[in-house]
Design a protein around this motif. Structure first.
Motif, PDB file in Angstrom:
ATOM      1  N   ARG A   5       0.842  -1.184   0.000  1.00 19.83           N
ATOM      2  CA  ARG A   5       0.000   0.000   0.000  1.00 19.83           C
ATOM      3  C   ARG A   5       0.881   1.238   0.000  1.00 19.83           C
ATOM      4  NH1 ARG A   5      -5.349   0.725   3.607  1.00 19.83           N
ATOM      5  NH2 ARG A   5      -6.545   1.090   1.745  1.00 19.83           N
ATOM      6  N   PHE A   6       0.587   2.152  -0.909  1.00 21.72           N
ATOM      7  CA  PHE A   6       1.357   3.382  -0.987  1.00 21.72           C
ATOM      8  C   PHE A   6       0.430   4.557  -0.776  1.00 21.72           C
ATOM      9  CE2 PHE A   6       3.699   0.393  -3.623  1.00 21.72           C
ATOM     10  CZ  PHE A   6       4.979   0.535  -3.118  1.00 21.72           C
ATOM     11  N   THR A   7       0.912   5.538  -0.054  1.00 19.13           N
ATOM     12  CA  THR A   7       0.169   6.775   0.138  1.00 19.13           C
ATOM     13  C   THR A   7       1.046   7.915  -0.362  1.00 19.13           C
ATOM     14  OG1 THR A   7      -0.881   5.850   2.094  1.00 19.13           O
ATOM     15  CG2 THR A   7      -0.979   8.236   1.836  1.00 19.13           C
ATOM     16  N   PHE A   8       0.465   8.772  -1.195  1.00 15.01           N
ATOM     17  CA  PHE A   8       1.201   9.903  -1.734  1.00 15.01           C
ATOM     18  C   PHE A   8       0.592  11.199  -1.235  1.00 15.01           C
ATOM     19  CE2 PHE A   8       1.789   6.568  -4.929  1.00 15.01           C
ATOM     20  CZ  PHE A   8       3.155   6.562  -5.020  1.00 15.01           C
ATOM     21  N   ASN A   9       1.441  12.116  -0.853  1.00 16.57           N
ATOM     22  CA  ASN A   9       1.005  13.442  -0.467  1.00 16.57           C
ATOM     23  C   ASN A   9       0.838  14.245  -1.763  1.00 16.57           C
ATOM     24  OD1 ASN A   9       1.266  16.298   0.102  1.00 16.57           O
ATOM     25  ND2 ASN A   9       1.783  15.680   2.197  1.00 16.57           N
ATOM     26  N   LYS A  15       4.411  19.452  -6.396  1.00 15.39           N
ATOM     27  CA  LYS A  15       5.666  20.192  -6.372  1.00 15.39           C
ATOM     28  C   LYS A  15       6.723  19.489  -7.224  1.00 15.39           C
ATOM     29  CE  LYS A  15       9.247  21.980  -3.388  1.00 15.39           C
ATOM     30  NZ  LYS A  15       9.929  21.902  -2.127  1.00 15.39           N
ATOM     31  N   VAL A  16       6.842  18.188  -7.064  1.00 18.58           N
ATOM     32  CA  VAL A  16       7.827  17.413  -7.824  1.00 18.58           C
ATOM     33  C   VAL A  16       7.533  17.492  -9.320  1.00 18.58           C
ATOM     34  CG1 VAL A  16       8.665  15.064  -8.273  1.00 18.58           C
ATOM     35  CG2 VAL A  16       8.391  15.867  -5.921  1.00 18.58           C
ATOM     36  N   VAL A  17       6.267  17.322  -9.679  1.00 18.47           N
ATOM     37  CA  VAL A  17       5.878  17.364 -11.088  1.00 18.47           C
ATOM     38  C   VAL A  17       6.118  18.751 -11.675  1.00 18.47           C
ATOM     39  CG1 VAL A  17       3.904  17.219 -12.654  1.00 18.47           C
ATOM     40  CG2 VAL A  17       4.261  15.451 -10.943  1.00 18.47           C
ATOM     41  N   ASN A  18       5.772  19.795 -10.951  1.00 21.10           N
ATOM     42  CA  ASN A  18       5.973  21.157 -11.448  1.00 21.10           C
ATOM     43  C   ASN A  18       7.456  21.494 -11.598  1.00 21.10           C
ATOM     44  OD1 ASN A  18       3.284  21.842 -11.835  1.00 21.10           O
ATOM     45  ND2 ASN A  18       3.029  22.478  -9.718  1.00 21.10           N
TER      46      ASN A  18
END
Length: 88
Positions: A5-9, A15-18
């Motif tokens: 199970r992964f949870t992403f903020n 921010k990372v994508v931008n």
């Protein structure tokens, strides 16, 4: 079978994508503006293969028509570029 199970903020992901999009924008703008200075006034058909090759090297991807022809025509006209990447 084990499950992970992964949870992403979402804020951190945005921010990372931008930041990544900003780097791509800078690379493409630098490429196109450099070619515009170098190839202004030259024939579009001469510019297209060089643009395609340099694009591949700069962003590790390809550019196909009609974008290739459109950018080559703008480069031939000596236009400047300010590229914006749209992140959805």
């Amino acid at each position: 079978m084990a499950r992970s199970r992964f949870t992403f903020n979402q804020q951190i992901m945005k921010k990372v994508v931008n930041e990544a999009a900003g780097k791509v924008e800078a690379k493409i703008s630098t490429l196109l503006n450099g070619m515009s200075s170098e190839f202004a006034g030259r024939p579009v058909e001469e510019i297209k293969p060089v643009l395609q090759s340099r694009w591949r090297a700069a962003v590790d991807g390809s550019i196909t028509d009609p974008e290739l022809s459109e950018y080559a025509a703008k480069i031939a006209a000596g236009e400047s570029f300010d590229v914006k990447v749209n992140v959805r």
